[in-house]
Design a protein around this motif. Structure first.
Motif, mmCIF file in Angstrom:
data_model
loop_
_atom_site.group_PDB
_atom_site.id
_atom_site.type_symbol
_atom_site.label_atom_id
_atom_site.label_comp_id
_atom_site.label_asym_id
_atom_site.label_seq_id
_atom_site.Cartn_x
_atom_site.Cartn_y
_atom_site.Cartn_z
ATOM 1 N N ALA A 166 0.813 -1.214 0.000
ATOM 2 C CA ALA A 166 0.000 0.000 0.000
ATOM 3 C C ALA A 166 0.848 1.266 0.000
ATOM 4 N N MET A 167 2.174 1.131 0.022
ATOM 5 C CA MET A 167 3.011 2.342 -0.020
ATOM 6 C C MET A 167 4.034 2.273 -1.150
ATOM 7 N N THR A 168 3.833 1.331 -2.079
ATOM 8 C CA THR A 168 4.777 1.201 -3.183
ATOM 9 C C THR A 168 4.051 1.158 -4.523
ATOM 10 N N ASP A 169 4.838 1.376 -5.594
ATOM 11 C CA ASP A 169 4.279 1.361 -6.941
ATOM 12 C C ASP A 169 4.281 -0.040 -7.536
ATOM 13 N N VAL A 170 5.256 -0.836 -7.112
ATOM 14 C CA VAL A 170 5.432 -2.189 -7.633
ATOM 15 C C VAL A 170 5.713 -3.100 -6.446
ATOM 16 N N PHE A 171 5.004 -4.211 -6.341
ATOM 17 C CA PHE A 171 5.244 -5.141 -5.242
ATOM 18 C C PHE A 171 5.791 -6.443 -5.803
ATOM 19 N N VAL A 172 6.973 -6.824 -5.306
ATOM 20 C CA VAL A 172 7.694 -7.975 -5.847
ATOM 21 C C VAL A 172 7.691 -9.116 -4.841
ATOM 22 N N LEU A 173 7.350 -10.299 -5.296
ATOM 23 C CA LEU A 173 7.357 -11.501 -4.468
ATOM 24 C C LEU A 173 8.513 -12.384 -4.929
ATOM 25 N N LEU A 174 9.427 -12.667 -4.026
ATOM 26 C CA LEU A 174 10.569 -13.530 -4.344
ATOM 27 C C LEU A 174 10.264 -14.955 -3.914
ATOM 28 N N THR A 175 10.516 -15.900 -4.778
ATOM 29 C CA THR A 175 10.304 -17.295 -4.399
ATOM 30 C C THR A 175 11.523 -18.111 -4.792
ATOM 31 N N LEU A 176 11.533 -19.360 -4.357
ATOM 32 C CA LEU A 176 12.582 -20.302 -4.716
ATOM 33 C C LEU A 176 12.077 -21.207 -5.833
ATOM 34 N N PRO A 177 12.981 -21.966 -6.455
ATOM 35 C CA PRO A 177 12.526 -22.839 -7.544
ATOM 36 C C PRO A 177 11.525 -23.906 -7.114
ATOM 37 N N ASN A 178 11.418 -24.201 -5.817
ATOM 38 C CA ASN A 178 10.363 -25.115 -5.351
ATOM 39 C C ASN A 178 9.091 -24.341 -5.131
ATOM 40 N N ALA A 179 8.608 -23.650 -6.165
ATOM 41 C CA ALA A 179 7.548 -22.659 -5.969
ATOM 42 C C ALA A 179 6.361 -23.208 -5.208
ATOM 43 N N GLY A 180 5.875 -24.369 -5.607
ATOM 44 C CA GLY A 180 4.678 -24.910 -4.991
ATOM 45 C C GLY A 180 4.826 -25.059 -3.497
ATOM 46 N N ASP A 181 5.901 -25.766 -3.095
ATOM 47 C CA ASP A 181 6.106 -25.979 -1.662
ATOM 48 C C ASP A 181 6.375 -24.683 -0.918
ATOM 49 N N GLU A 182 7.177 -23.832 -1.540
ATOM 50 C CA GLU A 182 7.574 -22.613 -0.842
ATOM 51 C C GLU A 182 6.409 -21.669 -0.667
ATOM 52 N N LEU A 183 5.609 -21.542 -1.738
ATOM 53 C CA LEU A 183 4.517 -20.584 -1.647
ATOM 54 C C LEU A 183 3.512 -21.007 -0.600
ATOM 55 N N ALA B 218 -4.619 -26.729 -8.769
ATOM 56 C CA ALA B 218 -3.237 -26.252 -8.743
ATOM 57 C C ALA B 218 -3.148 -24.876 -8.086
ATOM 58 N N ALA B 219 -4.080 -24.014 -8.422
ATOM 59 C CA ALA B 219 -4.060 -22.666 -7.844
ATOM 60 C C ALA B 219 -4.307 -22.718 -6.339
ATOM 61 N N LEU B 220 -5.283 -23.530 -5.938
ATOM 62 C CA LEU B 220 -5.581 -23.630 -4.505
ATOM 63 C C LEU B 220 -4.394 -24.212 -3.744
ATOM 64 N N HIS B 221 -3.702 -25.163 -4.361
ATOM 65 C CA HIS B 221 -2.525 -25.743 -3.726
ATOM 66 C C HIS B 221 -1.487 -24.660 -3.433
ATOM 67 N N LEU B 222 -1.286 -23.781 -4.392
ATOM 68 C CA LEU B 222 -0.319 -22.703 -4.204
ATOM 69 C C LEU B 222 -0.758 -21.717 -3.143
ATOM 70 N N LEU B 223 -2.063 -21.512 -3.044
ATOM 71 C CA LEU B 223 -2.566 -20.456 -2.168
ATOM 72 C C LEU B 223 -2.766 -20.893 -0.728
ATOM 73 N N THR B 224 -2.778 -22.207 -0.499
ATOM 74 C CA THR B 224 -3.131 -22.679 0.844
ATOM 75 C C THR B 224 -1.886 -22.901 1.685
ATOM 76 N N PRO B 225 -1.797 -22.257 2.834
ATOM 77 C CA PRO B 225 -0.635 -22.467 3.694
ATOM 78 C C PRO B 225 -0.493 -23.936 4.074
ATOM 79 N N ARG B 226 0.763 -24.374 4.130
ATOM 80 C CA ARG B 226 1.044 -25.769 4.464
ATOM 81 C C ARG B 226 0.444 -26.126 5.823
#
Lengths: 329, 329
Positions: A166-183, B218-226
């Motif tokens: 809410a205080m920036t122009d661009v919001f960046v989300l950094l993830t790791l290559p294990n996107a599914g697990d990490e997210l 797939a989307a829900l999997h990404l969005l749901t906390p472990r």
């Protein structure tokens, strides 16, 4: 209303790029002592016309994603290219003593000594106004000091990502290559804040990086309204090798290319923050008139299902204002 | 605090299942006349110990997904199986005259005449307290009347999905087999509220339905906390043929099988609503003391970047309370 003011002593050196003046100004704005608050507001009023001329980028990511390394690598690239880069942080868990690990110069040692960069750790939590307010004001002061890139990092504590978005122009989300697990380790709502997802440490595993990019792109596609003016992007990068950093900055610039859209977004953010501050002030005004023990009893009664929330609020308001005409709520 | 009350006249017939008493009670609770508000709160206090014994299901979906047909089909199946089903609606665009198309008996004609069902259109917006409050109270009254299934539907207007998710045990998102395209029509944040996604009209195109289920999963999997205690599910169904409806109800039951989790969620929802009502009351108390023209001027000044939000709030508070000690905020 605040009338014409004499130039505040810190204003001139701050605007000329004096780092000490900027640091002192931010410290002043972070202070909760009433006399400092007034001075800080005067300084902000003085320099406000000279703010706004920067790109404000918020960054968050899962633990272990390498946020500090990424910010340092990106910051160095921008500073080497002539940008004046400020790095701020929002960490609600930051303590008054011991500080925060965010925005810590020891984690970005090369950037900390670059003449074109200014790094400031997160203000500590606790005092009135909160971490978010002080960071917004620090960003304005950095802009008045000539910084044209403001990077604001945050971790997943409380509402900090929502506040930084809410205080920036661009919001960046950094993830790791294990996107599914990490997210899955990220709180609800964060993916929908992202204008850009960057799969960091892409140097580790090319196949996993490709899969992560693909999953993220599909999810973002589902989450983004058809009518949105900006379609979130997914990139891969490596803070370690420097790969992809130029593309990251190119996408950031594309995101802010539409000046009218950026201005409209900033105006909406400022207006929204005003409404939040106003409601917070309203709450403080009422809370100061409520008997704390009574409030606790009513809360307990509501939680126990003995009275409805509407009844609880009515009871508290009657205690505060007994001749208030019954009704409302 | 509200002390012991004589039994409110509507309470007994309502609790015995008299439909007219239930309808009158809800109308009373929807009224904004002060004398009705007091009576409604007394009635709620009287019947509150007899509430809570139901499954509360919220439903939303993209336009054209067939929400009314789905709710009717599901409702009929449950009513035929002996459940007492109440259908409520949250539609902030509902007008006092003309009503809302949600919860409209003409769209669920079979269910409307089933002895085990009770359908109520959305209360109209506008008066104090809002649609969400009245729907919460209507749900409590339905439970006191013996309904063990409460279905609350909503459309994507304003914050209505968030409000309905905050008053139900299970939140269901209905989509069409074109999941990707259709979901892009849904507002941000809705997918993350869903405990269950149902691809409706599955009878139209089996291949498209399979693809939609896969994308959503797939989307829900990404969005749901472990760490989440419930993993959202994706099903396919057809309100037209009845296929999948039993599975939908089985998943709803699985979602509420953990009684402790449901109670904890409800308590958190009630507590959160109490805090919202309290803050709304605080805002009303301050707003009534602010000069509307001054507020407009300050808002305009903030939007124009002439003063910071903090300065704007300070100015307004000083006007309201000139001897307030400077500081704070």
């Amino acid at each position: 209303m605040i009338g014409p003011m004499p130039a505040y002593p810190l204003a001139a050196p701050l605007r000329s790029g004096n780092r000490r003046a900027l640091a002192r100004a931010i410290t002043l704005a972070e202070s909760s002592r009433p006399e400092h608050l007034l001075e800080a507001q005067r300084l902000l009023a003085e320099v406000l016309p000279h703010t706004g001329r920067s790109v404000r980028v918020g960054l968050t990511g899962v633990p272990g994603v390498g946020k500090s390394s990424f910010i340092e690598a990106l910051g160095l690239r921008l500073a080497d290219a002539g940008h004046r880069v400020a790095v701020l942080a929002v960490d609600p868990s930051s303590q008054r003593t011991g500080g925060s690990i965010l925005g810590d110069k020891t984690r970005m040692p090369k950037l900390a000594v670059h003449p074109g960069a200014f790094i400031r750790p997160s203000p500590s939590s606790g005092a009135l106004g909160g971490v978010a307010r002080r960071t917004r004001e620090a960003a304005l002061l950095c802009e008045a000091a000539g910084h044209d890139v403001i990077l604001i990092e945050t971790v997943g504590v409380g509402q900090s990502e929502t506040q930084v978005a809410a205080m920036t122009d661009v919001f960046v989300l950094l993830t790791l290559p294990n996107a599914g697990d990490e997210l899955q380790g990220i709180k609800r709502g964060i993916m929908e804040l992202a204008d850009l997802c960057v799969v960091n440490k892409a140097d580790l595993d090319a196949a996993a990086t490709r899969r992560a990019k693909s999953e993220l792109a599909a999810a973002l596609h589902l989450l983004t309204p058809r009518s949105a003016s900006w379609q979130p992007r997914v990139l891969a990068a490596s803070a370690l090798t420097g790969a992809g950093l130029d593309e990251v900055w190119a996408v950031v610039q594309a995101c802010v290319a539409d000046g009218a859209r950026v201005q409209a977004r900033r105006q909406a953010q400022t207006g929204q923050w005003f409404e939040e501050l106003l409601r917070e002030a309203a709450w403080q005004a009422l809370a100061s008139r409520l008997d704390a023990a009574e409030l606790g009893r009513v809360r307990a009664g509501v939680n126990a299902g003995e009275l409805t929330p509407v009844q609880g609020v009515s009871a508290l308001l009657e205690a505060v204002n007994p001749d208030r005409r019954r009704g409302g709520g």
